[in-house]
Design an enzyme around this catalytic site. Structure first.
Site, PDB file in Angstrom:
ATOM      1  CD1 TRP A 155     -30.050 -41.549  56.032  1.00 55.80           C
ATOM      2  CD2 TRP A 155     -30.989 -39.708  55.211  1.00 55.80           C
ATOM      3  NE1 TRP A 155     -30.481 -41.839  54.777  1.00 55.80           N
ATOM      4  CE2 TRP A 155     -31.064 -40.711  54.243  1.00 55.80           C
ATOM      5  CE3 TRP A 155     -31.519 -38.454  54.932  1.00 55.80           C
ATOM      6  CZ2 TRP A 155     -31.651 -40.513  52.997  1.00 55.80           C
ATOM      7  CZ3 TRP A 155     -32.087 -38.249  53.690  1.00 55.80           C
ATOM      8  CH2 TRP A 155     -32.147 -39.270  52.751  1.00 55.80           C
ATOM      9  CB  SER A 209     -23.395 -40.054  59.088  1.00 61.24           C
ATOM     10  OG  SER A 209     -24.362 -40.823  59.762  1.00 61.24           O
ATOM     11  CG  PHE A 210     -20.640 -35.861  54.689  1.00 63.74           C
ATOM     12  CD1 PHE A 210     -19.737 -36.831  54.271  1.00 63.74           C
ATOM     13  CD2 PHE A 210     -20.427 -34.547  54.310  1.00 63.74           C
ATOM     14  CE1 PHE A 210     -18.638 -36.489  53.493  1.00 63.74           C
ATOM     15  CE2 PHE A 210     -19.326 -34.201  53.524  1.00 63.74           C
ATOM     16  CZ  PHE A 210     -18.434 -35.175  53.118  1.00 63.74           C
ATOM     17  CD  GLU A 211     -24.466 -33.226  56.877  1.00 64.79           C
ATOM     18  OE1 GLU A 211     -24.364 -33.001  55.652  1.00 64.79           O
ATOM     19  OE2 GLU A 211     -24.979 -34.262  57.330  1.00 64.79           O
ATOM     20  CG  LEU A 223     -28.664 -46.382  59.167  1.00 63.40           C
ATOM     21  CD1 LEU A 223     -27.834 -47.615  59.503  1.00 63.40           C
ATOM     22  CD2 LEU A 223     -30.157 -46.694  59.301  1.00 63.40           C
ATOM     23  CB  VAL A 234     -28.413 -46.685  54.109  1.00 64.63           C
ATOM     24  CG1 VAL A 234     -28.685 -47.185  55.522  1.00 64.63           C
ATOM     25  CG2 VAL A 234     -29.253 -45.461  53.815  1.00 64.63           C
ATOM     26  NE  ARG A 248     -20.848 -48.122  46.250  1.00 64.33           N
ATOM     27  CZ  ARG A 248     -21.796 -49.010  46.462  1.00 64.33           C
ATOM     28  NH1 ARG A 248     -23.007 -48.807  46.012  1.00 64.33           N
ATOM     29  NH2 ARG A 248     -21.546 -50.087  47.147  1.00 64.33           N
ATOM     30  CB  SER A 274     -17.841 -44.046  65.855  1.00 60.55           C
ATOM     31  OG  SER A 274     -18.698 -44.246  64.747  1.00 60.55           O
ATOM     32  CG  HIS A 277     -33.544 -54.601  56.289  1.00 63.06           C
ATOM     33  ND1 HIS A 277     -32.572 -54.272  55.388  1.00 63.06           N
ATOM     34  CD2 HIS A 277     -33.594 -55.952  56.286  1.00 63.06           C
ATOM     35  CE1 HIS A 277     -32.069 -55.368  54.850  1.00 63.06           C
ATOM     36  NE2 HIS A 277     -32.682 -56.400  55.383  1.00 63.06           N
TER      37      HIS A 277
END
Length: 190
Positions: A48, A80-82, A104, A106, A112, A137, A151
């Protein structure tokens, strides 16, 4: 020709040219300690915002090599969740002396981002404590991220800095653990 009568812009250009020719002092590359045994590191990167997160990987690999971490395997996961599950599976193989995570997180409107980031960091800590394989991390959660070029540029630079920092933390931790484990084996620390 009288220097006082010369055009100030010409004088300024001459000075700039002379300054540009001066050798620029450079700090010598720092000598980093070497490991007693080869270290193998897994770098797990979320896809991502891949172009942003890739800056951490690029900077990590360069700094890791300077710190004698030359065996780095790169793995990609969707987000990131994985990362934690991959980190756990990699740690359990005992093939890696350290695992580095980069992503990252976001606010995407579904979950959230604070929840996701907190979950990922806690899970990475759990992997590290359960397996005794250090996990580092570079999973970042900006307060605000807008998909604008400003950004993107800012976070690309920020991830490059984080890549260097996480490589330093990884190398220093592995050196410390190598010394500690040697002391434990020798009965110095028990």
């Amino acid at each position: 020709m009288n220097q006082m009568l010369q055009d100030p812009q010409v004088q300024s250009a001459k000075i700039e040219t002379e300054v540009a020719r001066l050798p620029v002092p450079q700090d010598p590359a720092p000598e980093h300690p070497r490991f007693a045994k080869p270290q193998r590191v897994a770098f797990v990167q979320a896809c991502w915002h891949r172009d942003v997160v890739a800056e951490a990987r690029i900077a990590f690999l360069k700094e890791a090599e300077a710190r004698h971490l030359t065996h780095v395997d790169v793995f990609e996961v969707p987000g990131s969740f994985e990362i934690p599950l991959h980190a756990q599976v990699l740690a359990k193989t005992r093939r890696y002396t350290a695992i580095v995570a980069a992503g990252l997180v976001v606010d995407g409107g579904i979950y959230r981002h604070e929840f996701v980031a907190d979950t990922v960091i806690k899970a990475l800590m759990d992997v590290q404590l359960r397996t005794e394989v250090p996990v580092f991390s570079a999973v970042l959660t900006p307060q605000q991220f807008h998909e604008t070029e400003v950004h993107y540029d800012f976070f690309r630079k920020h991830f490059a800095i984080k890549g260097v920092e996480v490589a330093a933390a990884c190398a220093e931790t592995l050196l410390g653990l190598e010394r500690l484990r040697g002391q434990v084996a020798a009965g110095i620390v028990g």
